[in-house]
Write a protein that holds these residues in place. Sequence first.
Motif, PDB file in Angstrom:
ATOM      1  N   SER A  76       0.855  -1.190   0.000  1.00  0.00           N
ATOM      2  CA  SER A  76       0.000   0.000   0.000  1.00  0.00           C
ATOM      3  C   SER A  76       0.892   1.242   0.000  1.00  0.00           C
ATOM      4  O   SER A  76       2.072   1.185   0.363  1.00  0.00           O
ATOM      5  N   ALA A  77       0.336   2.353  -0.406  1.00  0.00           N
ATOM      6  CA  ALA A  77       1.105   3.603  -0.463  1.00  0.00           C
ATOM      7  C   ALA A  77       1.695   3.949   0.904  1.00  0.00           C
ATOM      8  O   ALA A  77       2.807   4.480   0.985  1.00  0.00           O
ATOM      9  N   SER A  78       0.999   3.626   1.975  1.00  0.00           N
ATOM     10  CA  SER A  78       1.486   3.942   3.326  1.00  0.00           C
ATOM     11  C   SER A  78       2.704   3.088   3.713  1.00  0.00           C
ATOM     12  O   SER A  78       3.401   3.427   4.656  1.00  0.00           O
ATOM     13  N   GLU A  79       2.954   2.016   2.983  1.00  0.00           N
ATOM     14  CA  GLU A  79       4.098   1.150   3.269  1.00  0.00           C
ATOM     15  C   GLU A  79       5.341   1.507   2.444  1.00  0.00           C
ATOM     16  O   GLU A  79       6.384   0.885   2.616  1.00  0.00           O
ATOM     17  N   PRO A  81       8.249   3.960   1.825  1.00  0.00           N
ATOM     18  CA  PRO A  81       8.906   5.069   2.515  1.00  0.00           C
ATOM     19  C   PRO A  81       8.982   6.361   1.699  1.00  0.00           C
ATOM     20  O   PRO A  81       8.746   7.443   2.224  1.00  0.00           O
ATOM     21  N   LEU A  83       6.994   7.584  -0.365  1.00  0.00           N
ATOM     22  CA  LEU A  83       5.698   8.265  -0.435  1.00  0.00           C
ATOM     23  C   LEU A  83       5.304   8.901   0.892  1.00  0.00           C
ATOM     24  O   LEU A  83       4.305   9.623   0.958  1.00  0.00           O
ATOM     25  N   LYS A  84       6.041   8.627   1.932  1.00  0.00           N
ATOM     26  CA  LYS A  84       5.750   9.217   3.243  1.00  0.00           C
ATOM     27  C   LYS A  84       6.362  10.589   3.408  1.00  0.00           C
ATOM     28  O   LYS A  84       5.994  11.327   4.287  1.00  0.00           O
ATOM     29  N   ASP A  85       7.335  10.942   2.580  1.00  0.00           N
ATOM     30  CA  ASP A  85       8.029  12.242   2.698  1.00  0.00           C
ATOM     31  C   ASP A  85       7.221  13.369   2.111  1.00  0.00           C
ATOM     32  O   ASP A  85       6.432  13.291   1.276  1.00  0.00           O
TER      33      ASP A  85
END
Length: 85
Positions: A76-79, A81, A83-85
């Motif tokens: 998933s997008a939340s997994e 890294p 995409l978290k920045d």
Amino acid sequence: MSAGCYTCHGTVGQGGAGARLAPKPRAQAGFIAYVRSGRRGWSVAGGMPGYPPSMLTDAALTDIYAYLLSIPAPPSASEIPLLKD
């Protein structure tokens, strides 16, 4: 690869000019029926051509289906890294 499915569906069923096939392909009977009949519609090639048993045997389609089932879902997008920045 030899039937050319990857040109529209990608090497891991991710789609492109053709539909996404993996993960979670439609039921096997529906998959085989769809490949046999094809479908006119939008794509680079003008739709999904039908593939008769002389081009793709039922055994080959069963193997392709098993391959599609073996492809894991992407993270998933939340997994991811980056995409978290």
